[in-house]
Design an enzyme around this catalytic site. Sequence first.
Site, short mmCIF file in Angstrom:
data_model
loop_
_atom_site.label_atom_id
_atom_site.label_comp_id
_atom_site.label_asym_id
_atom_site.label_seq_id
_atom_site.Cartn_x
_atom_site.Cartn_y
_atom_site.Cartn_z
N HIS A 56 0.77 -1.35 -0.04
CA HIS A 56 -0.07 -0.04 0.00
C HIS A 56 0.99 1.30 -0.05
O HIS A 56 1.93 1.26 0.65
CB HIS A 56 -0.89 -0.10 1.16
CG HIS A 56 -1.62 1.24 1.57
ND1 HIS A 56 -2.80 1.66 0.71
CD2 HIS A 56 -1.38 2.41 2.19
CE1 HIS A 56 -3.00 2.89 1.06
NE2 HIS A 56 -2.30 3.26 2.05
N HIS A 107 -0.41 7.25 7.11
CA HIS A 107 0.99 7.38 7.51
C HIS A 107 1.47 9.16 7.49
O HIS A 107 2.14 9.49 6.75
CB HIS A 107 1.88 6.73 6.01
CG HIS A 107 3.39 6.13 6.78
ND1 HIS A 107 3.16 4.97 7.52
CD2 HIS A 107 4.57 6.70 6.83
CE1 HIS A 107 4.58 4.86 7.88
NE2 HIS A 107 5.33 5.90 7.35
N ASP A 163 7.92 9.72 10.54
CA ASP A 163 8.52 8.63 11.52
C ASP A 163 7.76 8.49 12.70
O ASP A 163 7.01 9.63 12.93
CB ASP A 163 10.11 8.67 11.68
CG ASP A 163 10.70 7.54 12.16
OD1 ASP A 163 10.06 6.54 12.21
OD2 ASP A 163 11.96 7.74 12.95
N ARG A 222 4.40 3.23 16.17
CA ARG A 222 4.40 3.67 17.65
C ARG A 222 3.21 4.43 18.08
O ARG A 222 2.55 4.01 19.05
CB ARG A 222 5.65 4.10 18.21
CG ARG A 222 7.05 3.18 18.01
CD ARG A 222 8.29 3.86 18.43
NE ARG A 222 8.59 4.38 17.19
CZ ARG A 222 9.61 5.35 17.06
NH1 ARG A 222 10.23 5.82 18.23
NH2 ARG A 222 10.08 5.96 15.93
N THR A 223 2.99 5.39 17.42
CA THR A 223 1.95 6.38 17.50
C THR A 223 0.65 5.62 17.53
O THR A 223 -0.47 5.66 18.28
CB THR A 223 2.02 7.51 16.84
OG1 THR A 223 3.26 8.31 17.14
CG2 THR A 223 0.84 8.58 17.00
#
Length: 297
Positions: A183, A224, A228, A232-233
């Site tokens: 994706h 996204h 970066d 985790r977020t």
Amino acid sequence: MFITVKQAAEKWGISDRRIRELCSEGKIQGAYKEGRVWRIPINATKPADGRYKSKENILDIIDRKKNELDSRRPLTEGEVERLKEEFIVEYTYNSNAIEGNTLTLRETDLVLRGLTIDQKPLKDHMEAVGHKEAFDFVSELVKDNVEISESIIKQIHYLVLVDKKQDRGVYRRVPVHIMGAKHEPVQPYLIEPKMQELMIKFSESTEHIVTKLARFHIEFEGIHPFIDGNGRTGRLLVNLELMKAGFPPIDIKFTDRIAYYNAFDEYHVKHNLSAMEKLFAGYINEQLDLYLKILQD
């Protein structure tokens, strides 16, 4: 206090080989490898099988256990603290390891206690501390039942991305490509409208919390939004909403990362949400078992 693989096998009535598999898969809370030997906490609980005939069945089981947990509330401060301590080190280790952090579980524990690990990058130390601070922040949001929003997401990301000061809490301004993924993340100019759309869809969804969060997590990671720290977020956001709904937080294991990655591809290629649902449901079920066991002791 720790026991051996053989002692755990005798205690739980399963084979030595199965115990080693469970340790390798990260399914036994607190187990770690010292040389070639697995060390298992004496108070570790036998992992649930996790294999169910249908999504409906596991969701019903989760709801029943959640109701049982609710009947034991409110928890004392000591109980809450113990449950948090049981979770935070492994969660920080696994979530960071999935993203390439080189600290071991034991090293993560030491770093969170304020120690420095020789020959390990400063970045890895900072990520461990940043992740714990982000989880502490999420725990405070849960207490106040704060509604999820773009602002909250950016605040969590700010704490996670300790080592990239200019990119903390800021949507990316360049296109990105996720190596090996099937994706393509959205172009930068689409991030804000896609995030706004995601917030609305999430708030209006009437799906079961597991289904709702599986969908939200995949779509968030698909956007996204940051340069970066998205993984985790995103996993912290899942736990924010789980805890607000009264469920224990979950810890997606580094050893399950291939199944985790494949769940994204299943959704984007085949429009199949069940792989991520089952992954989340299995973890939630195990955590509920752990909480109930600890509260019985």
